[in-house]
Motif scaffolding. Structure first.
Motif, short mmCIF file in Angstrom:
data_model
loop_
_atom_site.label_atom_id
_atom_site.label_comp_id
_atom_site.label_asym_id
_atom_site.label_seq_id
_atom_site.Cartn_x
_atom_site.Cartn_y
_atom_site.Cartn_z
N UNK A 1 46.66 31.53 46.94
CA UNK A 1 47.30 32.62 46.22
C UNK A 1 48.81 32.49 46.32
N UNK A 2 49.48 33.18 45.42
CA UNK A 2 50.91 33.43 45.57
C UNK A 2 51.01 34.85 46.13
N UNK A 3 51.42 34.96 47.40
CA UNK A 3 51.30 36.24 48.10
C UNK A 3 49.83 36.46 48.42
N UNK A 4 49.30 37.63 48.06
CA UNK A 4 47.88 37.92 48.28
C UNK A 4 47.09 37.95 46.99
N UNK A 5 47.78 37.80 45.85
CA UNK A 5 47.12 37.94 44.56
C UNK A 5 47.12 36.61 43.80
N UNK A 6 46.60 36.66 42.56
CA UNK A 6 46.56 35.50 41.67
C UNK A 6 45.82 34.32 42.31
N UNK A 7 44.62 34.60 42.82
CA UNK A 7 43.84 33.57 43.48
C UNK A 7 43.38 32.49 42.51
N UNK A 8 43.42 31.25 42.96
CA UNK A 8 42.91 30.13 42.18
C UNK A 8 42.18 29.18 43.12
#
Length: 402
Positions: free
Chosen positions: A81-88
């Motif tokens: 993730x970038x930070x805790x969000x936008x998981x890939x």
């Protein structure tokens, strides 16, 4: 008549207890953390070998924070993730070569708003736990099927019977049940491990690094601000196995009030000089790993020997085997949180190896540097070709008896 009556009651109780999932209270072992803390711990005290796996870097697979690593079929699957969000999802071979990725933000078939977690089935297919659906992809990322699902969870782990266990984000919103058991289509088959209302409330206030861990035929778990490690067997029987003893740094029982929210809870914690809570666990044949975080977001690395109940715990690890003198200070951000079999998988930023190599080489004579190059050619190649903005390097640590 009294004898018959008591016999009837006994039989009824036996039938009742056999007909429900058991939450068993058994004698548990204590993992003493606070009384065993060292400032530093040498690699040689617990490391057998380390394999260094640099993850290939290109524009398609730039990695921020590594939240999940699964090693299966000689591939590393990473949720980042970038930070805790936008998981890939990024997939690498066993040497770290990039193979392919999954990053499908959207509302169409096979797309999602947020990739929360994932698992790999026995065929190598990928089951993605997303919001607001569960999606099945084949082993190369080709979309197969999806089902809508109204669950918002922290973690998602495959059980031994082709179902999945889901750790809820806030059990309070799920009738105080910490987990749901679901199938591959996202259908809820059962809700388990009912917490008290106050413990449910507390589970809203924190996301641990790794609360669920599987090993062989069992799943092991804790939950936010919990100091006990539990197990769930393949019949969903639950046992208390290990108590994590933080001594004077334990967060007191009964601190939370039903009127608390995350802000009032943090104010209560802020009043303490210091405290510790577990944020990651891993269970193996020979040892238990516990990662803990204190008030200042410093972290502790702890290993508990199943053989003799010996505990190793430290804030800083010292490499006395490879890049000698290189220090690894453990924080809430970089603490290890993944176990594969009996190995620790630890993704670290390239600076750890780049700076450690430069520092160690500066202390060696030319003859010493040449000897090191001959002894560790692979490590030298990694350290001299890495750039500071490259993807992380996975340290695959084989732990010896300690």
């Amino acid at each position: 008549m009294k004898t018959k009556y008591y016999l009837f009651i006994l039989i009824a109780l036996c039938l009742f207890s056999c007909g429900r999932k058991s939450h068993q209270d058994n004698k548990i072992e204590t993992i003493s953390i606070n009384g065993n803390i060292r400032q530093t711990l040498n690699f040689s005290s617990f490391v057998d070998t380390i394999e260094f796996i640099p993850l290939e870097t290109n524009e398609e697979n730039l990695i921020g924070k590594v939240n999940r690593i699964i090693y299966k079929n000689e591939k590393y699957y990473l949720r980042t993730t970038q930070g805790m969000m936008n998981g890939k999802l990024s997939v690498f071979d066993k040497t770290g070569k990039y193979l392919w990725g999954l990053n499908r933000i959207g509302n169409g078939p096979g797309e999602y708003l947020e990739l929360r977690d994932f698992s790999i089935d026995n065929s190598g297919n990928i089951i993605a736990f997303t919001y607001p659906k569960i999606i099945n992809y084949d082993s190369t990322g080709i979309f197969l099927s999806e089902n809508k699902m109204d669950l918002f969870a922290f973690e998602f782990l495959k059980t031994n019977n082709d179902n999945f266990i889901v750790l809820h984000y806030g059990a309070l919103h799920y009738d105080n049940n910490l987990f749901d058991i679901i199938d591959k289509q996202g259908n809820i088959k059962e809700s388990i491990f009912k917490l008290s209302e106050l413990e449910s409330l507390k589970s809203n206030f924190l996301q641990d690094w790794r609360s669920l861990s599987s090993f062989k035929s069992s799943i092991y778990f804790m939950y936010p601000y919990c100091d006990t490690i539990y197990s769930i067997d393949n019949k969903e029987n639950i046992k208390r196995l290990y108590y994590i003893d933080y001594g004077s740094k334990k967060i007191p029982d009964g601190l939370i009030d039903k009127k608390d929210d995350v802000f009032s809870w943090e104010k209560k914690l802020f009043r303490f000089d210091d405290y510790l809570h577990a944020s990651a666990i891993g269970v193996t044949d020979n040892y238990i790993y516990v990662g803990s975080i204190n008030k200042s977001f410093q972290a502790l690395f702890s290993l508990y020997s199943k053989r003799d109940q010996h505990v190793l715990t430290a804030h800083t690890l010292i490499d006395d085997m490879f890049l000698k003198g290189n220090k690894l200070t453990i924080t809430a951000r970089n603490m290890p949180h993944e176990i594969d079999g009996n190995d620790i998988l630890w993704p670290l930023d390239p600076e750890y190896l780049i700076n450690g190599y430069k520092h160690y080489m500066s202390y060696l004579s030319e003859a010493g540097r040449e000897e090191f190059r001959k002894k560790y050619p692979g490590l030298v190649k990694i350290c001299t070709t890495l750039k500071e903005d490259d993807n992380p390097v996975i340290l695959r640590i084989k732990v010896k008896d300690f």
